[in-house]
Design a protein around this motif. Sequence first.
Motif, PDB file in Angstrom:
ATOM      1  N   HIS A 219      31.726  27.181 -18.274  1.00  0.00           N
ATOM      2  CA  HIS A 219      31.960  27.228 -16.826  1.00  0.00           C
ATOM      3  C   HIS A 219      32.078  25.823 -16.248  1.00  0.00           C
ATOM      4  N   LYS A 220      31.258  24.912 -16.723  1.00  0.00           N
ATOM      5  CA  LYS A 220      31.336  23.526 -16.247  1.00  0.00           C
ATOM      6  C   LYS A 220      32.688  22.910 -16.584  1.00  0.00           C
ATOM      7  N   ALA A 221      33.145  23.142 -17.804  1.00  0.00           N
ATOM      8  CA  ALA A 221      34.445  22.589 -18.223  1.00  0.00           C
ATOM      9  C   ALA A 221      35.585  23.196 -17.399  1.00  0.00           C
ATOM     10  N   ALA A 224      35.540  21.735 -13.924  1.00  0.00           N
ATOM     11  CA  ALA A 224      35.985  20.335 -13.944  1.00  0.00           C
ATOM     12  C   ALA A 224      37.511  20.259 -14.035  1.00  0.00           C
ATOM     13  N   ALA A 225      38.106  21.168 -14.805  1.00  0.00           N
ATOM     14  CA  ALA A 225      39.563  21.186 -14.950  1.00  0.00           C
ATOM     15  C   ALA A 225      40.251  21.518 -13.642  1.00  0.00           C
ATOM     16  N   LYS A 226      39.551  22.249 -12.779  1.00  0.00           N
ATOM     17  CA  LYS A 226      40.104  22.614 -11.472  1.00  0.00           C
ATOM     18  C   LYS A 226      39.761  21.587 -10.391  1.00  0.00           C
ATOM     19  N   GLY A 227      39.015  20.562 -10.801  1.00  0.00           N
ATOM     20  CA  GLY A 227      38.628  19.542  -9.840  1.00  0.00           C
ATOM     21  C   GLY A 227      37.399  19.907  -9.031  1.00  0.00           C
ATOM     22  N   ASN A 228      36.707  20.947  -9.481  1.00  0.00           N
ATOM     23  CA  ASN A 228      35.491  21.380  -8.791  1.00  0.00           C
ATOM     24  C   ASN A 228      34.262  20.838  -9.495  1.00  0.00           C
ATOM     25  N   SER A 229      33.198  20.705  -8.740  1.00  0.00           N
ATOM     26  CA  SER A 229      31.955  20.223  -9.336  1.00  0.00           C
ATOM     27  C   SER A 229      31.046  21.401  -9.654  1.00  0.00           C
TER      28      SER A 229
END
Length: 319
Positions: A219-221, A224-229
């Motif tokens: 989920h973190k990855a 991150a790929a979507k530019g979300n934290s």
Amino acid sequence: MFTFIDVFAGIGGFRRGCELTGGVCVWSCEKDKFVRPAYASNFDVADHEFAEDIEDVDPKSIPDHDVLLAGFPCQPFSTAGKREGFAHETQGTLFFDLVEIIREKQPAAFLLENVKGLLGHNSGITMFTIMRVLDDLGYRVYPKVIDADGFVPQHRERVYLAGVRDGIDLGWHELMGPWNAFEAPQQGSLQLRHILEPHDQVPDKYTLSDRFMAGLRTHKANQAAKGNSFSYRVFRSNEVAGTLTASYAKSGQSILIHQGRDRNPRKLTPRECARLMGYPEHFKIPVSDSQAYKQFGNSVVPPLIRAIVDAMLTWHYRE
């Protein structure tokens, strides 16, 4: 000695902090059906009314008291531009019920608490309304954002509103009020090691499974790929934790505890949460883990409340 009432009492964080300074509770109120047993298990409610729904309470029925304590819910306030009094602008909110008590009973002082976000809620209009309403009631109000770090091993910023009725001299400086006398421990002076159980004494159910950890990493990855934290934070015993929230039962990744390189991190136990919030070992936890997480996440920090009340009240309220 001084008397106080405990409004929106929760599990009693305000009450414990105030009792440690010599205060005597004469009335309390809490609606949550899971929280009420926790409060009653830890405090004597036999000698005063323990009201349930604040909206059903007649302020005239509440005993006179020196100090009102409340961690009030932040509900939407009116954005009306006209100044038509507190009834117009706060009607329909739980803050309105709180104001009614203050208006009727006129305590010498009050201490209110809310999340830091209250300051910017509704572009600052909510906070402006609260301050103006309390001023109209005849109180000088002194807000301050305080981090509980040092009182407990946790970063926990909350806004506190200390108020004193006009005509009452508690020795407060006109600009800073009680905050001139407020003393906080050095931040970082308490660390997680002061509240954690030895890992070999913590039941396995609190350790995250391999599947859960893999889900967190994925989920973190993806975020991150979507530019979300999105992050899960693993803390070591020599660190200060982040903020314990009421959603910890569902989102426990906000405070995970390191258990070594060969073992997945774990969640805090309810007893560790109690310690993280500054509650003593004898504090009873008569509810499920999920309810305990919610209750401690919604609580104030008793040692911090004690320090604030100590700064607020002068000798003439003490024995």
